[in-house]
Design an enzyme around this catalytic site. Structure first.
Site, PDB file in Angstrom:
ATOM      1  CB  CYS A 233      -0.954  -0.008   1.191  1.00 23.38           C
ATOM      2  SG  CYS A 233      -0.150  -0.087   2.818  1.00 23.38           S
ATOM      3  CG  HIS A 275      -4.368   1.127   3.989  1.00 24.43           C
ATOM      4  ND1 HIS A 275      -3.760   0.340   3.041  1.00 24.43           N
ATOM      5  CD2 HIS A 275      -5.442   1.695   3.352  1.00 24.43           C
ATOM      6  CE1 HIS A 275      -4.418   0.414   1.908  1.00 24.43           C
ATOM      7  NE2 HIS A 275      -5.436   1.232   2.063  1.00 24.43           N
ATOM      8  CG  ASP A 290      -7.039   2.613  -0.706  1.00 24.38           C
ATOM      9  OD1 ASP A 290      -6.102   2.106  -1.355  1.00 24.38           O
ATOM     10  OD2 ASP A 290      -7.303   2.272   0.460  1.00 24.38           O
TER      11      ASP A 290
END
Length: 669
Positions: A233, A275, A290
């Site tokens: 991520c 994250h 995202d």
């Protein structure tokens, strides 16, 4: 201590670090300057190193890529590189040959300089330096969600179709600059530039599960991501930020907690953030996205990544984004009022498919619910008719799910006390049911009087779906039918060319499934199809309904079922007569309805058999039936001396072959 809550640390830092090529520190050393920063700066670097794994490589690996590129193009020219973290801190690094004059003297010159005009989305300080402006009141959206749009700005996704196709087909390049240059050939606005970069990453970069599971999160260089097409991520967010800046769009990486892979309902969040995602500045406001979750998903069973594009996480409305993203800086929630970490932990988590498939809200709005008198009730509101199903502890049992025109209602009756996992799925426009909600049900009481048949499938009761399948104007619109004497009659009007069948199922009966079907008798009354039902005993039964188009091959499809309830323990009805294949749908039996006839009795018969030339009853002897003025075949026949009796018909007067249509049993004397 949260970084954004430290008043002293909230001050923006503008510093200069001079690095000679032959003395270039390791990426980790440059990411954590240490002794170069005195108290305030050092504290900020420590915060970043502990709680924000993203910046570990953002200020090092990104710069390493820029530096190597700069050295190739202008080996003797000093390079000034500026990076920003998600708090707005500016880190300026000057890279130059050892014999060149550093620009430090210019930086601290006593001469007055005219401040530079800040670019859109940037803030300028008194020295003319710029940094991305922090989100403020004009960026905030109202909370809770107003159900108006899934996006934080008006979008017509159809206008992206050509750009999306182009961007998804652009091949990997040797450098980011070349890649971005190719992507932007079809992009003519900042929004389109962001979209093109978003689409390319979502369709080409795979989530690196092994790297994500490492204790110390690996740093990914943009160049290595292009080569391996894999990252975590942090890498997704950093790559997107870098490409946006090359494209001239202001972008920030945001760190925080997430309700993603491995999330358990009710869990709390603490320690290092797990994250990273992005914020982009478009049309005067910050917006959230995202790329990790937009590119695909991880199978919880196999732990393998699958590319599966998810539009939901592109410029998501902040009131929806907060459901599974909690940033380290509350300003990046882009909400008014902002949510606390405790609220984030306790709030209902609607999966992205909940909104992708047109859901608007669910009740209860908390993931942990308790039964009341052994029952938990869940309702969902949707913007269009939608098919649902549920699983309690992995099985489609112990619940009544009714479809509504704009949603559904589910009543769950856990079979035991304790904790139970409830999953709700929705179908939407595709042929696949997707998980949209999960609840944890805590049950401290079981109502033993509510025991649902195992064969009671979903949905229960007629709805828009049964009407769509050709079953209209039901005699019983409610999903539950109560009968005091164990008998009922259920009828429908069928669409043109539709055939219908029904079956009866109960758990507390020694009777075989084949025999249970004989407690239903189907007939036609004018333009309605009628099912007469006689229950073999008291209890709860699933009455299942199937349809198919007459002219189409294949099996009947399940549509819905009723729950039949009878509390009368004296109920003990016999079966209906057995039906053979030549029994037509428009036939009608008035008497005898019982499939078991008493011995040594004269039994009256009365039937409507359209299109039949002759009809008779065959036992020990044969008795012809007579067609009366009302169109019914009738007669009286004796059961003496036989164990079985049949009704037979002659369809064509020119033929001598009779067909069996009904069979009766004769009870012993």
């Amino acid at each position: 201590m949260e970084l954004q809550e430290d008043a002293e640390a909230a001050v923006a830092i503008d510093m200069l670090l001079i690095v000679h090529p032959e003395e270039r520190p390791s990426p980790r050393a440059r990411a954590e300057p240490g002794a170069r920063l005195q108290p305030l700066q050092q504290r900020r670097a420590e915060f970043q190193g502990v709680k924000n794994g993203i910046r570990k490589w953002q200020t090092s690996e990104e710069n390493d890529f820029q530096e190597s590129l700069a050295e190739k193009q202008h080996p003797q020219q000093p390079q000034v590189i500026t990076a920003y973290d998600n708090q707005g801190t500016q880190l300026t690094v000057e890279v130059h040959p050892c014999d060149a004059m550093p620009q430090l003297l210019k930086k601290f010159s006593l001469a007055k300089q005219k401040p530079r005009k800040a670019r859109k989305g940037l803030q300028g300080d008194k020295n003319g330096n710029t940094r991305p402006r922090q989100p403020g009141g004009k960026d905030a959206h109202a909370y809770p969600w107003d159900k108006s749009s899934l996006k934080s700005m008006p979008l017509d996704l159809r206008k992206f179709e050509k750009l999306d196709t182009y961007a998804s087909q652009v091949t990997v390049k040797s450098s980011l600059d070349e890649l971005v240059r190719d992507l932007l050939q079809e992009a003519h606005s900042d929004l389109e530039r962001v979209r093109a970069i978003w689409i390319w990453i979502c369709y080409h970069i795979e989530y690196d599960i092994e790297a994500a599971q490492e204790k110390n999160r690996r740093a990914f260089k943009p160049t290595s991501i292009l080569k391996t097409k894999k990252t975590n991520c942090d890498g997704y967010a950093g790559l997107f930020e870098r490409m946006c800046r090359i494209a001239g769009v202001q972008c920030m990486t945001v760190a925080g907690y997430s309700k993603g892979f491995g999330y358990q309902i009710g869990q709390s969040f603490s320690g290092e953030f797990d994250h990273a995602w992005n914020a982009v500045f478009l049309e005067g406001r910050w917006h959230l996205l995202d790329l990790t979750w937009g590119s695909g998903l991880v199978n919880t069973t196999t732990s393998k990544f699958t590319f599966l594009y998810n539009e939901f996480y592109f410029l998501t409305h902040p009131a929806l984004f907060i459901e599974d993203h909690f940033p380290d800086n509350k300003n990046w929630q882009l909400l008014k009022p902002p949510q606390s970490l405790r609220q984030f932990e306790n709030n209902m988590y609607h999966k992205s498919e909940f909104y992708n498939k047109g859901m608007l809200s669910a009740r209860p709005d908390t993931s942990m619910i308790r039964t009341v008198n052994g029952k938990a009730t869940i309702t969902i509101e949707s913007c269009a008719p939608t098919l649902f199903m549920f699983m309690l502890n992995g099985k489609q049992e112990h619940g009544l799910l009714s479809l509504k025109k704009n949603g559904m209602r589910l009543e769950v009756y856990p079979p035991t006390t304790g904790t139970h996992k409830l999953q709700i799925f929705a179908k939407g426009d595709s042929d696949i049911y997707s998980s949209v909600l999960e609840y944890i049900i805590k049950c401290n009481y079981v109502d033993l009087g509510v025991r649902l048949p195992t064969e009671l499938h979903q949905p229960v009761g007629p709805s828009w779906f049964s009407e769509q399948m050709g079953i209209m104007k039901p005699s019983h619109p409610d999903p539950i039918i109560h009968t005091s004497d164990g008998r009922c009659s259920i009828s429908f009007r069928l669409g043109e060319g539709i055939s219908i069948l029904a079956s009866l199922h109960g758990d507390d009966s020694p009777i075989t499934e084949e025999t249970q079907r004989r407690y239903i008798f189907q007939m036609q009354r004018e333009k309605r199809t009628e099912f007469k039902v006689q229950l073999p005993h008291a209890g709860r039964f699933a009455f299942k309904i199937f349809v198919k188009k007459r002219k189409e091959p294949g099996n009947y499809s399940f549509v819905f079922n009723y729950l039949l309830c009878c509390a009368n323990t004296k109920v003990n009805w016999p079966v209906f007569p057995e039906i053979f294949g030549n029994w037509a749908q428009d036939n009608e039996l008035l008497e005898p309805l019982s499939g078991v006839l008493p011995a040594n009795r004269n039994i009256p018969f009365k039937l409507k058999l359209p299109g039949i030339a002759k009809a008779l009853v065959k036992g020990r002897d044969t008795w012809p039936l007579t067609l009366n003025r009302e169109g019914y075949w009738e007669g009286c026949c004796s059961t003496a001396g036989c164990q079985e009796m049949y009704i037979m018909v002659l369809e064509n007067a020119n033929h001598n072959f009779y067909s069996y249509i009904l069979k009766y049993q004769v009870s012993a004397q």
